[in-house]
Structures are given as structure tokens and as C-alpha cells.
Design a protein around this motif. Structure first.
Motif, PDB file in Angstrom:
ATOM      1  N   LYS A   1     -12.350  -1.977  -0.301  1.00 35.54           N
ATOM      2  CA  LYS A   1     -11.341  -0.940  -0.536  1.00 35.54           C
ATOM      3  C   LYS A   1     -10.844  -1.043  -1.964  1.00 35.54           C
ATOM      4  CE  LYS A   1      -9.612  -0.039   4.052  1.00 35.54           C
ATOM      5  NZ  LYS A   1      -9.092  -0.847   5.140  1.00 35.54           N
ATOM      6  N   LEU A   2     -10.875   0.068  -2.673  1.00 34.78           N
ATOM      7  CA  LEU A   2     -10.422   0.063  -4.060  1.00 34.78           C
ATOM      8  C   LEU A   2      -9.124   0.838  -4.170  1.00 34.78           C
ATOM      9  CD1 LEU A   2     -13.824   0.418  -4.276  1.00 34.78           C
ATOM     10  CD2 LEU A   2     -13.171   0.023  -6.637  1.00 34.78           C
ATOM     11  N   LYS A   3      -8.184   0.284  -4.937  1.00 34.56           N
ATOM     12  CA  LYS A   3      -6.916   0.974  -5.180  1.00 34.56           C
ATOM     13  C   LYS A   3      -6.814   1.206  -6.674  1.00 34.56           C
ATOM     14  CE  LYS A   3      -5.276  -1.549  -1.278  1.00 34.56           C
ATOM     15  NZ  LYS A   3      -4.775  -2.834  -0.838  1.00 34.56           N
ATOM     16  N   ILE A   4      -6.901   2.474  -7.053  1.00 38.22           N
ATOM     17  CA  ILE A   4      -7.032   2.774  -8.473  1.00 38.22           C
ATOM     18  C   ILE A   4      -5.708   3.282  -9.031  1.00 38.22           C
ATOM     19  CG2 ILE A   4      -8.284   4.180 -10.140  1.00 38.22           C
ATOM     20  CD1 ILE A   4     -10.526   4.150  -7.928  1.00 38.22           C
ATOM     21  N   PRO A   5      -5.180   2.620 -10.063  1.00 31.77           N
ATOM     22  CA  PRO A   5      -3.884   3.007 -10.613  1.00 31.77           C
ATOM     23  C   PRO A   5      -3.934   4.399 -11.237  1.00 31.77           C
ATOM     24  CG  PRO A   5      -4.916   1.323 -11.951  1.00 31.77           C
ATOM     25  CD  PRO A   5      -5.735   1.453 -10.724  1.00 31.77           C
ATOM     26  N   PRO A   6      -2.786   5.074 -11.309  1.00 31.72           N
ATOM     27  CA  PRO A   6      -2.770   6.459 -11.786  1.00 31.72           C
ATOM     28  C   PRO A   6      -3.149   6.594 -13.254  1.00 31.72           C
ATOM     29  CG  PRO A   6      -0.537   5.660 -11.402  1.00 31.72           C
ATOM     30  CD  PRO A   6      -1.475   4.629 -10.862  1.00 31.72           C
ATOM     31  N   ASN A   7      -3.035   5.513 -14.030  1.00 35.48           N
ATOM     32  CA  ASN A   7      -3.366   5.649 -15.450  1.00 35.48           C
ATOM     33  C   ASN A   7      -4.844   5.393 -15.736  1.00 35.48           C
ATOM     34  OD1 ASN A   7      -3.174   3.000 -14.810  1.00 35.48           O
ATOM     35  ND2 ASN A   7      -1.704   2.453 -16.418  1.00 35.48           N
ATOM     36  N   TYR A   8      -5.642   5.255 -14.682  1.00 38.91           N
ATOM     37  CA  TYR A   8      -7.090   5.125 -14.847  1.00 38.91           C
ATOM     38  C   TYR A   8      -7.652   6.512 -15.093  1.00 38.91           C
ATOM     39  CZ  TYR A   8     -11.889   3.758 -13.791  1.00 38.91           C
ATOM     40  OH  TYR A   8     -13.237   3.529 -13.850  1.00 38.91           O
ATOM     41  N   LYS A   9      -8.252   6.730 -16.271  1.00 38.62           N
ATOM     42  CA  LYS A   9      -8.571   8.095 -16.681  1.00 38.62           C
ATOM     43  C   LYS A   9      -9.963   8.554 -16.236  1.00 38.62           C
ATOM     44  CE  LYS A   9      -4.876   9.494 -18.808  1.00 38.62           C
ATOM     45  NZ  LYS A   9      -4.020   8.622 -17.968  1.00 38.62           N
ATOM     46  N   SER A  10     -10.933   7.667 -16.205  1.00 37.69           N
ATOM     47  CA  SER A  10     -12.319   8.089 -15.972  1.00 37.69           C
ATOM     48  C   SER A  10     -12.514   8.646 -14.559  1.00 37.69           C
ATOM     49  CB  SER A  10     -13.233   6.880 -16.176  1.00 37.69           C
ATOM     50  OG  SER A  10     -14.507   7.182 -15.679  1.00 37.69           O
TER      51      SER A  10
ATOM     52  N   ASP B   1       0.822  -1.210   0.000  1.00 33.60           N
ATOM     53  CA  ASP B   1       0.000   0.000   0.000  1.00 33.60           C
ATOM     54  C   ASP B   1       0.856   1.261   0.000  1.00 33.60           C
ATOM     55  OD1 ASP B   1      -2.311  -1.309  -0.166  1.00 33.60           O
ATOM     56  OD2 ASP B   1      -2.962  -1.005   1.921  1.00 33.60           O
ATOM     57  N   ILE B   2       1.954   1.210   0.752  1.00 38.19           N
ATOM     58  CA  ILE B   2       2.851   2.368   0.774  1.00 38.19           C
ATOM     59  C   ILE B   2       3.369   2.650  -0.628  1.00 38.19           C
ATOM     60  CG2 ILE B   2       5.139   3.128   1.528  1.00 38.19           C
ATOM     61  CD1 ILE B   2       4.562   1.748   4.191  1.00 38.19           C
ATOM     62  N   MET B   3       3.773   1.566  -1.320  1.00 36.76           N
ATOM     63  CA  MET B   3       4.314   1.764  -2.654  1.00 36.76           C
ATOM     64  C   MET B   3       3.241   2.299  -3.592  1.00 36.76           C
ATOM     65  SD  MET B   3       7.219   1.206  -1.873  1.00 36.76           S
ATOM     66  CE  MET B   3       7.767   2.050  -3.345  1.00 36.76           C
ATOM     67  N   ARG B   4       2.001   1.816  -3.440  1.00 36.08           N
ATOM     68  CA  ARG B   4       0.928   2.313  -4.305  1.00 36.08           C
ATOM     69  C   ARG B   4       0.681   3.793  -4.047  1.00 36.08           C
ATOM     70  NH1 ARG B   4      -1.372  -2.434  -2.721  1.00 36.08           N
ATOM     71  NH2 ARG B   4      -0.902  -4.088  -4.186  1.00 36.08           N
ATOM     72  N   LYS B   5       0.743   4.171  -2.760  1.00 32.45           N
ATOM     73  CA  LYS B   5       0.570   5.586  -2.440  1.00 32.45           C
ATOM     74  C   LYS B   5       1.650   6.420  -3.103  1.00 32.45           C
ATOM     75  CE  LYS B   5      -1.875   5.711   1.901  1.00 32.45           C
ATOM     76  NZ  LYS B   5      -1.616   5.265   3.257  1.00 32.45           N
ATOM     77  N   LEU B   6       2.895   5.910  -3.012  1.00 28.37           N
ATOM     78  CA  LEU B   6       4.007   6.640  -3.623  1.00 28.37           C
ATOM     79  C   LEU B   6       3.824   6.748  -5.123  1.00 28.37           C
ATOM     80  CD1 LEU B   6       7.254   5.415  -1.877  1.00 28.37           C
ATOM     81  CD2 LEU B   6       6.208   7.665  -1.793  1.00 28.37           C
ATOM     82  N   ASN B   7       3.211   5.724  -5.707  1.00 27.90           N
ATOM     83  CA  ASN B   7       3.020   5.714  -7.155  1.00 27.90           C
ATOM     84  C   ASN B   7       1.710   6.357  -7.569  1.00 27.90           C
ATOM     85  OD1 ASN B   7       5.433   4.485  -7.728  1.00 27.90           O
ATOM     86  ND2 ASN B   7       4.597   2.445  -7.390  1.00 27.90           N
ATOM     87  N   ASN B   8       1.157   7.195  -6.689  1.00 28.37           N
ATOM     88  CA  ASN B   8      -0.047   7.964  -7.002  1.00 28.37           C
ATOM     89  C   ASN B   8      -1.276   7.109  -7.269  1.00 28.37           C
ATOM     90  OD1 ASN B   8       0.860  10.560  -6.665  1.00 28.37           O
ATOM     91  ND2 ASN B   8       1.839  10.567  -8.682  1.00 28.37           N
ATOM     92  N   PHE B   9      -1.411   6.000  -6.589  1.00 22.82           N
ATOM     93  CA  PHE B   9      -2.655   5.258  -6.660  1.00 22.82           C
ATOM     94  C   PHE B   9      -3.709   6.031  -5.871  1.00 22.82           C
ATOM     95  CE2 PHE B   9      -2.372   0.714  -8.109  1.00 22.82           C
ATOM     96  CZ  PHE B   9      -1.191   0.891  -8.797  1.00 22.82           C
ATOM     97  N   LEU B  10      -4.959   5.878  -6.269  1.00 22.13           N
ATOM     98  CA  LEU B  10      -6.051   6.516  -5.551  1.00 22.13           C
ATOM     99  C   LEU B  10      -6.707   5.464  -4.651  1.00 22.13           C
ATOM    100  CD1 LEU B  10      -7.463   9.254  -5.458  1.00 22.13           C
ATOM    101  CD2 LEU B  10      -9.105   8.356  -7.091  1.00 22.13           C
ATOM    102  N   PHE B  11      -6.897   5.815  -3.370  1.00 24.52           N
ATOM    103  CA  PHE B  11      -7.502   4.873  -2.444  1.00 24.52           C
ATOM    104  C   PHE B  11      -8.945   5.284  -2.184  1.00 24.52           C
ATOM    105  CE2 PHE B  11      -4.066   2.182  -0.724  1.00 24.52           C
ATOM    106  CZ  PHE B  11      -3.034   2.719  -1.461  1.00 24.52           C
ATOM    107  N   LEU B  12      -9.891   4.378  -2.457  1.00 23.05           N
ATOM    108  CA  LEU B  12     -11.299   4.665  -2.211  1.00 23.05           C
ATOM    109  C   LEU B  12     -11.869   3.578  -1.320  1.00 23.05           C
ATOM    110  CD1 LEU B  12     -12.565   5.570  -5.787  1.00 23.05           C
ATOM    111  CD2 LEU B  12     -12.069   7.144  -3.927  1.00 23.05           C
TER     112      LEU B  12
END
Lengths: 186, 458
Positions: free
Chosen positions: B425-434, B407-418
Motif C-alpha cells: 500500500k502506497l500513501k503519496i503526499p499531496p506535494n508529489y507532483k509526478s 490514515d484518516i489524517m493522511r486522507k484529510l491532508n489529501n494523501f493519495l492511497f494506491l
């Protein structure tokens, strides 16, 4: 006549050079000792600042532990008022004891242990305790080296001339530590 | 037996170890105090000085190789008078590369390893451990901390001086080690900083790089000039064919041998420095088992090798980032690190204390070789080993730890946490555009607009 004079001058220059070198080394060591003491001081201050928060967070959950809190608060104010190294060592040792007792009591309060705020405070406290331990380790190493240098020939002469004095070790005196003497056979 | 008592009491006095400070044995304590007066303690400076001397020898050897290479190039390109000119070219190449690496080396290296700077909130424990070791080693400044998003457990330190040092660890390392083990690894890295190994590795790496570059140029150049010179001979120009042939042969030999020799020198010294950093790591933590356990866990790791490492940067890591292919004897000469199993056995053999002397004794007992620790560091020093803090942990904890680090790495990589209303819990990658996302469990539509991206650390 002249060669003898040269020899005398050379010897004098060498002696003065040696004195300067030893004096500088002693000053450097003393500064290192002072610096590592200030490191301990910073960490102790941090510990003192942390305690009110910790007590405040825990108080709501631990209604029946007034004595524990009082012991911590008292030990803290004593530690903050300490003037000399040996006083500080005594008071900080007592504070450490009070804190570790408190941490044992916490085990009986699962609600408190689940509190996120308390958990982060606990990690901070553990880290601060470690930092104090390592700062103390470093300080004692430096003091030992400095004291050795002051007592050993030839630097003891220069130390005596410029009144460099021995420093105290920083030993935390704590009951818990005295209770478990270590015996090593073999 | 009296000796033992005395020794342990001194250790207690020095290290302030809680257990050993038993004032019950009055006489041994007196003896201890007497001994304490006599015992000489090493300063870090003496070790650094010894290290510096070794570095200077190595650098001189490598510089000689470099200059010979330059002279040969000069001879070959510009004729008999060109040797001096070649020397100047070699020195210039080296100077330019050194200047770049000196001013920017750590940044280049960190960028090449894809290390991301992190703040205290991202991983408080890592920060606390680095600070503890910084205090224990009395570093003048707090090193900058980086995390590398890679499952292979590894770590390195870099920088020009203790004031501007950086420490980087991989996500895999954070996921697998407990607090004591992580402390061991960080202590090892801080030792590299303290011993000025970070500067040495950078400088020696640049020298190696220059040598490799020049020998490459030489071989290429010879390939092309061989066509040109043949023409010159046929026109009967100089008539010094023999001398020319000798020079060409020498050039080929030098061009092939120079990089190999430089590399062997480089690796030999970096191996020695690994041992020394292990020794000082154990000394700083007063707990050799932490580093030993960490090395063991790293060795038994089955994840693929670190993606962002290469031959020149390999000596900087705590263990060789390249997984070994064979276990030939030759591998000993060319490897940048001592075998992990040996390092672990040495650390585990330190049963009497955590000083350099104890490490050196353990080293001799395990390897049956002459010690790697400089004589200056072998002064008597009584340091008691500390007890474990976090040793008894459940396997379950490792699992949650791995997930947390993920999770730390995802945060660093600009994942969105919902967090959906249904608890998912959803972890959305930064290249998800919608801007909208559908919860896969309850089919609710969630707002995934990035007005406040998670982990917006600088």
C-alpha cells in the motif's frame, strides 16, 4: 380606605404574577418532556430501520439460526405497532433482548464477523443502542423533574387547575435485566 | 443498610440502570418511592444561572481593570481632563474586539488551532459518540466536529451558543483512547457547551486581550512621552510636577499589575469550570472512570506539546496544552487547569453515584477544600454508575488504532492511497507532483494521477 385598597391590589397582582410564572414553568417542563420523548422516538425508529439490513446481511451466513431471526422480526413489528409508553417499553425491551441474543450468536460465525458491511452495521447498531440509552436517561430525568414539580407545593395547585398530569418513566423491561439483581452490602 | 437499598433502587428508577432495577425488595422500593417524591432535582438552568452570576462578577472585575487602565492612559496623554476620554477609548477597543470575537471568534480559534472539519465517514465512532452525548445533554443542535492533526492528545469546544458550537479533538487523542474514554472526553466538552463556558471563555479572553493590549500601549506611550514631557517641564509650562510624577508612578503600577490581575482572575474561573465540566461529564456518561482513564492516558503521554495553542486559548482545552516546567506552588495560581492527578483522583473517588453531589463529596475528600459545585446543584440526586463497555482491550488494538487514525489524517491532508498489484500500500503526499510512481517492492510503475483525490471532504 385607599391604602387598604392598594395593599389588596398589590397582593392580587403578586398572586397573579406567581401563578403566571409557575404556569409558564410547568409548560416549559412539559415541552421538555415531550421533546425528550420525541428524541427517544427518533432513535427507536432508527433502530427499527436498521434491523432489516442487519438481518438481510446476516442471513446468508447464518443458515441455521431461523429462530433468532424470527424472534427479532417479531419483536420489531410488535415494537413498531406499540401505542402507549408502557407498551412501547415492553416491546422495545423484548427487541433489545432479541438483538443481544443475536449478537451472542454472531460470535460463532467468524465469516460474518469479517464482513465489512456487517461490521459497519454492527457499529451502527451499537451506536443506536447507546443513543437510545442516553435518550432514555434524559427523558427519565425530565419526567422525574416534571412529576416532582406537579406534586410539590405550590405548583401542585396550578398543575391541578390546568390539569397537568404525571408522566410515565420509560423503563425497558427485559428478561436479561431481571436475571441479574444487584445486591449492595456494606 | 436499608438506606443503601433504597438509594440504589431510586437510582435504578431514574437512570434505568439494568442491574439495579431489581424488584425483589418490595419494602425498600416503597421507601424509595416516598423518598423520590421529596427529592428535589436540579435543572441545568440552575447551574447555568450560578455560572452566569460568576461570569458577571468576573467580567465586571475585568471591566473595572480595563476602565482604570483606560482612565490612566487618558490622564497621561491628555492631561487631567483626559480620564473620561481614556475610558471611552478603552471601552471602544473592548467593544470592537468583542464584536469581532462574537461574530467570528470560533472560526478564528478553529483556524488558529489548524482544526479540519470532518464528516461522518471519516470517523464514524467519533460522530456517534458526539451524538450520544448531544442526546444525553439534550443540546438543541449537533455540534460541528473538527480534528486537529497533532500527536498531542487534547480536545476543546468553542462557539457562541449551544446552537452553533464546535468540538475539536486531536489525532493523538483518537489514537490513544478507547470508546469509553473518548466518550468521557466528549462529555466533558459537551458540558462546557451546556454550561455556556464556551461563550464565557471567548468573552473573558477578549477582555484579557484588550487589557494586555492597552497596558502595552500605556507602557510604550510612557516611554515616548517621558522624553517629550521633560522638554515641557524645562520650559516651565504647568508647574504641577508632583501630580504628574504621582500619575506616572500610578500608571506604571497599573500597567504592570493590570494584565497579571486579569490573568489570575481568568485562570481562577477557568479552573473552577474545569471541575464543573468534569462533574457534569461524569453525570452525562454515568461513568466517571471513562474520563478518569482518559485524563490519565493524556497525562502520561510523552509526545511534544500541542503546536497550535497559546496563553489565551489554553483554558479552552480539556487539559493544559503546555507541558509544565516546574511544580512550584505558584504554578497553582497561574495554571489554567487543576492538576490532572487531582482530577483523576476525584473522579475515581465517586464510588456511590454520578451526580453533582457525589462529585462534590469526592472533591472535598480529595482536596480538603470547599466544594466548587454551586449550592444549587447539590440537591439530592440519585444516579447510579454504569458499567464499563469497552474496558477490556488488548494493547495490540491501540497500535492498529494509531495506524488507522494516521490514515484518516493522511486522507484529510489529501494523501493519495494506491494499492500495488504486489499487495503493497502506497500513501503519496499531496506535494508529489509526478503522475507516475514506482512501487519500491516490485518496481512496477503505478498511475498516481490525481483525478480523484482521496478525502475530498468539504
Amino acid at each position: 380606605m385607599i391604602p387598604a385598597l392598594i395593599v389588596v391590589v398589590v397582593i392580587l397582582v403578586l398572586i397573579i404574577g406567581a401563578i403566571i410564572a409557575i404556569y409558564n414553568a410547568l409548560v416549559r417542563l412539559r415541552n421538555q418532556v415531550d421533546n425528550s420523548w420525541s428524541q427517544i422516538d427518533v432513535q427507536l425508529k432508527r433502530r427499527h430501520d436498521l434491523i432489516p439490513n442487519l438481518v438481510e446481511t446476516a442471513k446468508g451466513y447464518m443458515k441455521h439460526e431461523r429462530e433468532t431471526f424470527e424472534a427479532i422480526t417479531k419483536a420489531r413489528s410488535q415494537a413498531m405497532g406499540a401505542k402507549t409508553v408502557s407498551d412501547a417499553a415492553k416491546a422495545e425491551g423484548a427487541l433489545g433482548d432479541a438483538l443481544s441474543k443475536f449478537m451472542l450468536v454472531v460470535e460463532n460465525y467468524p465469516d460474518l464477523k469479517a464482513n465489512q458491511n456487517f461490521l459497519s452495521l454492527q457499529e451502527e447498531l451499537t451506536a443506536t443502542e447507546n443513543r437510545i440509552a442516553f435518550a432514555r436517561q434524559n427523558y427519565n430525568d425530565q419526567v422525574l423533574f416534571f412529576n416532582n414539580k406537579i406534586q410539590m407545593f405550590p405548583s401542585n395547585i396550578i398543575a391541578g387547575m390546568f390539569s397537568f398530569t404525571k408522566r410515565d418513566f420509560f423503563e425497558l423491561e427485559s428478561e436479561a435485566e431481571r436475571e441479574t439483581p444487584k445486591v449492595s452490602f456494606s | 443498610m436499608r438506606r443503601l437499598f433504597a438509594a440504589s433502587s431510586v437510582r435504578a428508577l431514574i437512570s434505568g440502570d439494568p442491574v439495579a432495577a431489581a424488584p425483589s425488595q418490595a419494602r425498600p422500593l416503597q421507601i424509595a418511592l416516598l423518598r423520590q417524591k421529596k427529592c428535589k432535582r436540579l435543572t441545568m438552568w440552575e447551574l447555568i444561572r450560578a455560572n452566569k452570576r460568576n461570569s458577571i462578577i468576573l467580567m465586571t472585575l475585568m471591566a473595572t481593570v480595563l476602565l482604570i487602565l483606560g482612565a490612566v492612559i487618558g490622564l497621561l496623554v491628555f492631561g487631567p481632563q483626559g480620564a473620561f476620554f481614556g475610558l471611552i477609548i478603552a471601552a471602544a477597543v473592548w467593544l470592537v474586539l468583542t464584536f469581532i470575537s462574537f461574530s467570528q471568534g470560533d472560526q478564528i480559534f478553529l483556524a488558529a488551532s489548524r482544526a479540519k472539519p470532518v464528516t461522518h465517514d471519516v470517523h464514524p465512532q467519533l460522530f456517534n459518540i458526539v451524538e450520544e452525548m448531544k442526546i444525553a445533554a439534550a443540546l438543541p443542535a449537533m455540534p460541528k466536529i473538527y480534528i486537529i492533526d497533532d500527536p498531542a492528545p487534547n480536545a476543546f469546544a468553542t462557539g457562541r451558543s449551544p446552537q452553533t458550537a464546535s468540538v475539536a479533538v486531536t489525532a493523538g487523542l483518537l489514537g490513544r483512547l478507547n470508546r469509553d474514554e473518548l466518550q468521557g472526553v466528549i462529555a466533558h466538552e459537551i458540558s462546557h457547551i451546556l454550561h455556556r463556558d464556551i461563550l464565557f471563555v471567548t468573552m473573558a479572553g477578549v477582555m484579557l486581550g484588550s487589557i494586555v493590549l492597552l497596558s502595552h500601549v500605556l507602557l510604550r506611550g510612557m516611554f515616548y512621552s517621558s522624553m517629550g514631557s521633560r522638554r515641557r517641564y524645562s520650559s516651565g509650562g504647568r508647574g504641577s510636577g508632583h501630580a504628574q510624577i504621582v500619575i506616572v508612578i500610578i500608571a506604571i503600577v497599573v500597567a504592570i499589575l493590570a494584565p497579571i490581575m486579569a490573568q489570575l482572575l481568568y485562570f481562577a474561573l477557568s479552573r473552577k469550570r474545569e471541575y464543573l465540566a468534569d462533574a457534569d461529564g461524569a453525570r452525562l456518561t454515568r461513568y466517571p472512570e471513562g474520563l478518569a482513564g482518559a485524563l490519565e492516558k493524556i497525562a502520561s503521554d510523552r509526545s511534544p506539546q500541542l503546536a497550535s495553542a497559546n496563553k489565551v486559548t489554553a483554558p479552552m482545552y480539556i487539559v493544559n496544552p503546555f507541558k509544565k516546567q516546574g511544580q512550584m506552588k505558584l504554578a497553582d495560581l497561574t495554571s489554567t487547569h487543576p492538576p490532572i492527578s487531582e482530577r483523576v483522583r476525584i473522579l475515581r473517588n465517586m464510588t456511590h453515584g454520578a451526580s453533582f453531589k457525589d462529585y462534590s463529596d469526592a472533591f472535598k475528600a480529595v482536596t480538603h477544600k470547599a466544594t466548587v459545585v454551586p449550592a444549587a446543584a447539590l440537591a439530592k440526586e440519585d444516579i447510579e454508575i454504569r458499567r464499563a463497555e469497552a474496558s477490556t482491550e488488548k494493547e495490540q488494538r491501540t497500535q492498529t488504532q494509531v495506524r488507522q487514525v494516521g490514515d484518516i489524517m493522511r486522507k484529510l491532508n489529501n494523501f493519495l492511497f494506491l494499492t500495488c498489484a504486489c499487495g503493497l500500500k502506497l500513501k503519496i503526499p499531496p506535494n508529489y507532483k509526478s503522475d507516475k510512481v514506482k512501487c519500491p517492492r516490485c518496481k512496477r510503475t503505478l498511475d498516481a494521477a490525481r483525478q480523484k483525490p482521496a478525502g475530498k471532504n468539504p
